[in-house]
Design an enzyme around this catalytic site. Sequence first.
Site, short mmCIF file in Angstrom:
data_model
loop_
_atom_site.label_atom_id
_atom_site.label_comp_id
_atom_site.label_asym_id
_atom_site.label_seq_id
_atom_site.Cartn_x
_atom_site.Cartn_y
_atom_site.Cartn_z
N LYS A 22 0.85 -1.21 0.00
CA LYS A 22 0.00 0.00 0.00
C LYS A 22 0.88 1.25 0.00
CE LYS A 22 -1.73 1.53 4.07
NZ LYS A 22 -1.38 2.93 4.39
N ASN A 23 1.87 1.29 0.90
CA ASN A 23 2.64 2.52 1.07
C ASN A 23 3.64 2.76 -0.05
OD1 ASN A 23 1.09 2.99 3.28
ND2 ASN A 23 2.64 2.37 4.77
N CYS A 116 -5.26 12.22 12.72
CA CYS A 116 -5.77 10.88 12.43
C CYS A 116 -6.18 10.32 13.79
CB CYS A 116 -4.70 10.02 11.78
SG CYS A 116 -3.38 9.61 12.91
N ARG A 121 -0.82 14.84 12.83
CA ARG A 121 0.14 14.31 11.85
C ARG A 121 0.68 15.52 11.09
NH1 ARG A 121 -1.21 8.99 10.34
NH2 ARG A 121 0.64 8.94 9.04
N LEU A 125 7.62 19.39 7.65
CA LEU A 125 8.85 19.02 6.92
C LEU A 125 8.61 19.06 5.41
CD1 LEU A 125 10.09 16.07 9.17
CD2 LEU A 125 10.86 18.44 9.19
N ASP A 304 4.21 0.31 12.14
CA ASP A 304 2.98 -0.26 11.57
C ASP A 304 2.77 -1.71 11.98
OD1 ASP A 304 3.21 1.53 8.39
OD2 ASP A 304 2.65 2.14 10.41
N ARG A 396 -8.82 -0.37 4.18
CA ARG A 396 -7.91 0.66 3.63
C ARG A 396 -6.57 0.04 3.27
NH1 ARG A 396 -7.27 6.10 6.90
NH2 ARG A 396 -5.80 6.25 5.18
C1 EPZ Z 1 4.23 6.76 6.50
O1 EPZ Z 1 3.47 7.82 7.04
C2 EPZ Z 1 3.28 5.59 6.36
N1 EPZ Z 1 2.18 5.96 5.46
C3 EPZ Z 1 2.71 5.22 7.73
O2 EPZ Z 1 1.92 4.04 7.54
C4 EPZ Z 1 3.86 4.88 8.68
O3 EPZ Z 1 3.34 4.62 9.95
C5 EPZ Z 1 4.84 6.05 8.73
O4 EPZ Z 1 5.29 6.38 7.40
C6 EPZ Z 1 6.07 5.73 9.59
O5 EPZ Z 1 6.74 4.63 9.04
C7 EPZ Z 1 2.42 5.97 4.14
O6 EPZ Z 1 3.51 5.66 3.67
C8 EPZ Z 1 1.26 6.34 3.25
P1 EPZ Z 1 6.38 9.98 8.63
P2 EPZ Z 1 4.09 9.32 7.07
O7 EPZ Z 1 6.36 11.27 7.90
O8 EPZ Z 1 4.91 9.55 5.87
C9 EPZ Z 1 6.77 13.17 12.06
C10 EPZ Z 1 0.03 2.68 7.72
O9 EPZ Z 1 -0.47 2.12 8.72
N2 EPZ Z 1 6.61 14.19 11.00
O10 EPZ Z 1 7.50 9.02 8.37
O11 EPZ Z 1 2.98 10.25 7.36
C11 EPZ Z 1 5.50 12.38 12.30
O12 EPZ Z 1 4.65 13.06 13.19
C12 EPZ Z 1 0.50 4.11 7.81
O13 EPZ Z 1 0.19 2.12 6.60
C13 EPZ Z 1 6.77 15.53 11.33
O14 EPZ Z 1 7.04 15.88 12.47
O15 EPZ Z 1 5.01 9.20 8.37
C14 EPZ Z 1 6.03 11.10 12.89
O16 EPZ Z 1 6.28 11.26 14.27
C15 EPZ Z 1 0.17 4.74 9.15
N3 EPZ Z 1 6.62 16.47 10.35
C16 EPZ Z 1 7.37 10.91 12.18
O17 EPZ Z 1 7.69 12.18 11.60
C17 EPZ Z 1 6.32 16.13 9.04
O18 EPZ Z 1 6.23 17.04 8.18
C18 EPZ Z 1 7.33 9.90 11.07
O19 EPZ Z 1 6.26 10.26 10.19
C19 EPZ Z 1 6.15 14.76 8.74
C20 EPZ Z 1 6.31 13.81 9.73
#
Ligand code: EPZ
Length: 420
Positions: A22-23, A116, A121, A125, A304, A396
């Site tokens: 999915k991701n 969420c 979220r 960045l 995840d 989903r």
């Molecule tokens: C991706 O989400 C995945 N989703 C998530 O999977 C997964 O849990 C996550 O990466 C972590 O591995 C998809 O790929 C569609 P991040 P993403 O940006 O990109 C912080 C599932 O169940 N952050 O790596 O949104 C954030 O709050 C889903 O399939 C900022 O602070 O995650 C978190 O603490 C759920 N500012 C950390 O970084 C930003 O601008 C990692 O988030 C962006 C993120």
Amino acid sequence: MDKFLVQGGHHLSGTVTVSGAKNASLALMPAALLASGTFHLRNTPKLRDVTTMSSLLKSMGMKITFKDHELTLDTSTVQKHEAPYQHVKKMRASIYVLGPLVARFGRAKVSLPGGCAWGPRPVNLHIQGLQKLGAEIEMKRGYIHASAKRLKGARIQFDVSSVGATGNILMAATLAKGTTTIENAAIEPEITSLAEFLLAMGAKIDGIGTNRLEIEGVDELHTADVTTIPDRIEAGTFLVAAAMTGGSVTLDQVNPEHLKAVLVKLEDAGCRITLGPTSIALQAPNELRPVDVTASIYPGFPTDMQAQWIALMCVAKGTSVVTDTIYLDRFKHVPELQRLGAEVTMKENSAIVKGSRQLMGATVMSTDLRASASLILAGLVAEGTTEVLRVYHIDRGYEAIEVKLRQLGASIERAAGEEY
Ligand code: EPZ
């Protein structure tokens, strides 16, 4: 809203095929915005989130068909550069269109994703990265308005490792003028697969698979085809299902390399794991050992898989600690697992799980994708019937999970649930 009825007590056995990731798909699909023409994305999973991304891209004018797990995207008719709230509120990955739209069309209007089930979220960045590349960003009435004549290469350093921000900035940088470096880039397999797809489209990227990416911008990209990598989280979920039920299961069309941290922990819990180039076989022990886990960035144990691991530890013999360092409050599944008799207490971002002999079936509520997976897993071992409500969450991210589990011998039926 549909629900699942799960009868506990069946050992899982047999072979199941893992679907595409999915991701990975949710990044590959918006990447097609970077060039004009027709793309073929093979092994795309049949999921609600893929449908949501498709409807967002179609609202921009992209022509999309889906047949035999192959997505055909025709981007030659894209003429709208907006991601409205009604799409983004359903799926925060919609933010992935931001970078490609600004890079290719010079402008984008994308709704802020909001939160969420488990809290805020942020996308700071993503926004800071685009500003570094020279985009003008204005936040107005819940929308991100971005514009740029042409993005310019820059040195970008992420303080936090972010999958989404790495993907967005990587995509944007491919068409920027000059060189972009991204320090502290995420190295999840889905990002590596996105980078390889961009290479096939004519992008110039060095450092793929490392925390430092260097992108030499080009004036134009062209179409490409890709086979989506297997879903490592779906794979991990089925391995946990086999381990919990004392089963013996083989996964097909999987990449064991992407699951190393989970496989080590399953062996620590007493499972016997046999690997092939594209298969993983798991033989569960009679008694599961308690194993502590700390979810962290790749190649660490994936956040995840945190909810699924808590479900597994609920039936281990002893006490374990499951900590999430990515999302400190991603524990909405704990109160629902407690309704099944699980003995879990929370201490900040750690769950202390006292393995119990027997969970008891009950009605439980899905709150988010991986939480619902953990509730189904618990239902597989709970005595009697477990009713898991609002399974649209699980649709989903898991393709026909009840069909695949039934193939392995589980007793799980989908039924119409009450309207709320
Ligand atoms: C991706 O989400 C995945 N989703 C998530 O999977 C997964 O849990 C996550 O990466 C972590 O591995 C998809 O790929 C569609 P991040 P993403 O940006 O990109 C912080 C599932 O169940 N952050 O790596 O949104 C954030 O709050 C889903 O399939 C900022 O602070 O995650 C978190 O603490 C759920 N500012 C950390 O970084 C930003 O601008 C990692 O988030 C962006 C993120």
